[in-house]
Design a protein around this motif. Structure first.
Motif, short mmCIF file in Angstrom:
data_model
loop_
_atom_site.label_atom_id
_atom_site.label_comp_id
_atom_site.label_asym_id
_atom_site.label_seq_id
_atom_site.Cartn_x
_atom_site.Cartn_y
_atom_site.Cartn_z
N MET A 1 -19.40 38.44 4.46
CA MET A 1 -19.25 37.46 6.35
C MET A 1 -18.93 36.72 5.39
O MET A 1 -19.28 35.99 4.28
N THR A 2 -18.10 35.53 6.20
CA THR A 2 -17.75 34.46 6.52
C THR A 2 -19.15 33.53 7.05
O THR A 2 -18.88 33.93 7.96
N VAL A 3 -18.83 32.44 6.20
CA VAL A 3 -19.79 31.22 6.38
C VAL A 3 -19.42 30.62 7.36
O VAL A 3 -18.37 29.85 6.76
N ALA A 4 -19.66 29.68 8.53
CA ALA A 4 -18.50 29.37 9.42
C ALA A 4 -18.81 28.09 8.84
O ALA A 4 -19.81 27.61 7.93
N ALA A 5 -17.93 27.04 8.62
CA ALA A 5 -17.86 25.65 8.34
C ALA A 5 -18.91 24.97 8.94
O ALA A 5 -19.13 24.68 10.22
N PRO A 6 -19.66 23.78 7.99
CA PRO A 6 -20.66 22.65 9.41
C PRO A 6 -19.86 22.10 10.17
O PRO A 6 -18.96 22.11 9.78
N SER A 7 -20.39 22.07 11.08
CA SER A 7 -20.10 21.09 12.58
C SER A 7 -20.59 20.15 12.60
O SER A 7 -21.95 19.62 12.27
N TYR A 8 -20.05 18.53 12.71
CA TYR A 8 -20.16 17.93 13.23
C TYR A 8 -19.86 16.85 14.42
O TYR A 8 -18.67 16.58 14.45
N ASP A 9 -20.69 16.14 14.98
CA ASP A 9 -19.67 15.19 15.32
C ASP A 9 -18.65 13.83 15.05
O ASP A 9 -17.48 13.67 16.00
N LEU A 10 -18.85 12.94 13.70
CA LEU A 10 -18.28 12.42 12.99
C LEU A 10 -18.60 12.60 11.46
O LEU A 10 -19.51 13.19 10.67
N ALA A 11 -16.68 12.85 10.88
CA ALA A 11 -16.95 13.41 10.25
C ALA A 11 -16.15 11.54 9.05
O ALA A 11 -15.36 10.70 9.64
N ILE A 12 -16.48 11.03 8.23
CA ILE A 12 -15.86 9.94 7.36
C ILE A 12 -15.73 9.97 6.23
O ILE A 12 -16.94 10.48 5.39
N VAL A 13 -14.65 9.55 5.56
CA VAL A 13 -13.91 9.97 4.37
C VAL A 13 -14.05 8.25 2.97
O VAL A 13 -14.02 7.40 3.86
N GLY A 14 -15.45 8.45 2.80
CA GLY A 14 -15.30 7.37 2.39
C GLY A 14 -17.14 7.24 2.30
O GLY A 14 -17.21 6.30 3.67
N ALA A 15 -17.64 6.38 1.17
CA ALA A 15 -18.88 6.00 0.63
C ALA A 15 -19.18 4.84 0.16
O ALA A 15 -20.76 4.87 0.14
N GLY A 16 -18.69 4.08 0.55
CA GLY A 16 -18.94 2.78 -0.16
C GLY A 16 -19.36 1.74 1.07
O GLY A 16 -19.44 2.20 2.21
N ILE A 17 -19.40 0.88 1.30
CA ILE A 17 -19.64 -0.24 2.12
C ILE A 17 -19.55 -0.10 3.40
O ILE A 17 -20.00 0.14 4.43
N ILE A 18 -17.66 0.42 3.70
CA ILE A 18 -17.54 0.42 5.07
C ILE A 18 -18.18 1.62 5.25
O ILE A 18 -18.06 1.81 6.54
N GLY A 19 -17.80 2.57 4.14
CA GLY A 19 -17.38 4.40 5.26
C GLY A 19 -19.71 4.17 5.30
O GLY A 19 -20.32 4.78 6.62
N LEU A 20 -20.53 3.22 4.63
CA LEU A 20 -21.87 3.17 5.12
C LEU A 20 -22.02 2.65 6.44
O LEU A 20 -23.21 3.28 7.28
N GLY A 21 -21.25 1.56 7.00
CA GLY A 21 -21.17 1.01 8.14
C GLY A 21 -21.11 1.83 9.27
O GLY A 21 -22.12 1.31 10.39
N HIS A 22 -19.69 2.94 8.98
CA HIS A 22 -19.86 3.87 9.76
C HIS A 22 -20.74 4.23 10.35
O HIS A 22 -21.26 5.17 11.45
N ALA A 23 -21.61 5.04 9.09
CA ALA A 23 -22.56 6.13 9.12
C ALA A 23 -23.78 5.53 9.99
O ALA A 23 -24.36 5.54 10.80
N LEU A 24 -23.88 3.80 9.84
CA LEU A 24 -24.88 3.72 10.23
C LEU A 24 -24.87 3.44 11.87
O LEU A 24 -25.39 3.41 12.96
N ALA A 25 -23.93 2.47 12.48
CA ALA A 25 -23.36 3.35 14.02
C ALA A 25 -23.17 4.07 14.01
O ALA A 25 -23.41 4.06 15.69
N ALA A 26 -23.05 5.09 14.19
CA ALA A 26 -22.63 6.54 14.55
C ALA A 26 -24.53 6.73 14.31
O ALA A 26 -24.15 7.42 15.69
N SER A 27 -24.75 7.05 13.18
CA SER A 27 -26.30 7.33 13.52
C SER A 27 -27.15 6.55 14.74
O SER A 27 -28.15 7.50 15.24
N ARG A 28 -26.44 5.65 14.75
CA ARG A 28 -27.76 4.70 16.30
C ARG A 28 -27.30 5.30 17.88
O ARG A 28 -28.16 4.70 18.35
#
Length: 382
Positions: A1-28
């Motif tokens: 059985m094929t498992v579907a890939a997880p789905s998100y509203d936003l994907a951020i490539v890069g977990a440095g401080i710029i990526g984390l800043g985007h993640a904070l803005a998106a989560s808010r």
């Protein structure tokens, strides 16, 4: 059985401080968000820096407004994320009449709101370990704060995951971005929108888009010194910073100061050095920094550059300093292309936040500049 890939509203490539800043803005904004990074933990410019969230000295206009916003957002999150503020405020020592004139002109202007120009006697209260000989006075700014980046960046990520439901996929290299699918070395991820924060990697994703900005890379050298047996209550800079930071460009005396620095310190300018000294919670000092620009900067830290940095630190602090700690070679960040060199050093050092995207709905793939840069430590320049 094929498992579907997880789905998100936003994907951020890069977990440095710029990526984390985007993640904070998106989560808010209530977006279901995933952050993807090729490394198991933060190890680049986001943690190899002063942790110095600075306002004073940032370029007039949008950069200064963003710096103030960045400082405010950090102030909002340090408590909930459990991040200690190591110290607040900055003292920029004026060791020449020209530097003292710049300090007074800056404090009298709009961007000097809340700042004071104090006489050397005030160092007894603000900065007792500073050298007195040759100091004409100093600019005191209450606006800055400092966190320890080695622990603050992981703490922000942990808090985003626990308190905001942000998903982190680490150890996954992103090889292709074509919303709604992102190809990674650990399988596909689905997201309707994508933000790419590539750090110094300019060729893996959207190389043609990035190349249009003609960026180069900037390597910074910094030193960590062992605890000195005293507490530094604020960040320390001096004349070189008045000459280097774009925020002082509007001061009438800055030209004379830069001419003096160019005449007396040509080797310092050739290596892009200006002095910042901060102290970590364990008492150690982080001292820097130099700036070397190249498409691929070499990874080495010349001893002569280290000695120049130490000499300037010794000029600012009334204590004998020696390098017995750690070097920070290979600290890379963006520097914009197409800017002329003036006064013997690079005039543009801030990182361009590149958010390349695909498709006709380009605008929907971006978060507003105020939010996406909200907690960036790169406002410190270095």
């Amino acid at each position: 059985m094929t498992v579907a890939a997880p789905s998100y509203d936003l994907a951020i490539v890069g977990a440095g401080i710029i990526g984390l800043g985007h993640a904070l803005a998106a989560s808010r904004r209530g977006l279901k968000t995933i952050v993807i990074d090729r490394d198991a933990q933060a190890n680049g410019a986001s943690i190899r820096n002063f942790g110095f969230i600075t306002v004073t000295g940032q370029a007039a206009g949008a950069m200064w407004q963003r710096a103030r916003r960045a400082r405010d957002i950090w102030d909002e999150i340090v408590g909930p994320a459990g991040i200690p503020v190591v110290h607040r405020g900055t003292a920029i020592l004026a060791r020449s009449n020209e530097a003292m004139a710049v300090a007074q002109e800056f404090a009298a202007g709009e961007m000097g709101e809340g700042c004071e120009v104090l006489l050397p006697a005030s160092l007894d209260d603000k900065l007792p370990m500073a050298r007195r000989d040759g100091v004409r006075g100093f600019l005191w700014s209450p606006h800055e704060l400092r966190v320890e980046p080695r622990t603050a960046v992981p703490a922000v990520a942990k808090w985003l995951e626990a308190a905001h439901g942000v998903t982190f996929l680490r150890g996954a290299a992103v090889t292709r971005v074509a919303p709604p699918q992102i190809e990674t070395s650990r399988g596909p991820v689905h997201a309707s929108r994508v933000v790419v924060c590539p750090g110094p990697d300019l060729v893996t994703l959207f190389p043609e888009t990035i190349a249009k900005y003609r960026p180069t890379l900037c390597k910074l050298h910094m030193l960590r010194l062992a605890p000195q047996g005293w507490n530094l209550s604020a960040s320390v800079m001096m004349d070189l910073s008045f000459g280097r930071y774009l925020g002082f460009d509007g001061c009438p005396s800055v030209g004379a100061l830069r001419a003096r620095i160019a005449r007396l310190e040509p080797e310092t300018l050739a290596n892009g050095i200006h002095l910042i000294v901060v102290q970590s919670a364990d008492g150690s000092l982080v001292v820097g920094d130099s700036h070397h620009y190249a498409p691929t900067p070499d990874p080495f830290a010349p001893e002569a550059v280290d000695q120049l940095i130490l000499r300037h630190a010794q000029e600012a602090l009334d204590r004998r300093l020696s390098f017995v700690g750690q070097r920070y070679p290979g600290f890379l960040r963006y520097a914009a292309a197409g800017r002329a060199r003036r006064h013997g050093h690079q005039r543009c050092r801030h990182e361009h936040r590149l958010r390349p995207c695909r498709g006709s709905d380009c605008r929907s793939l971006r978060i507003t500049a105020r939010d996406c840069e909200c907690i960036s430590t790169t406002h410190s320049f270095g």
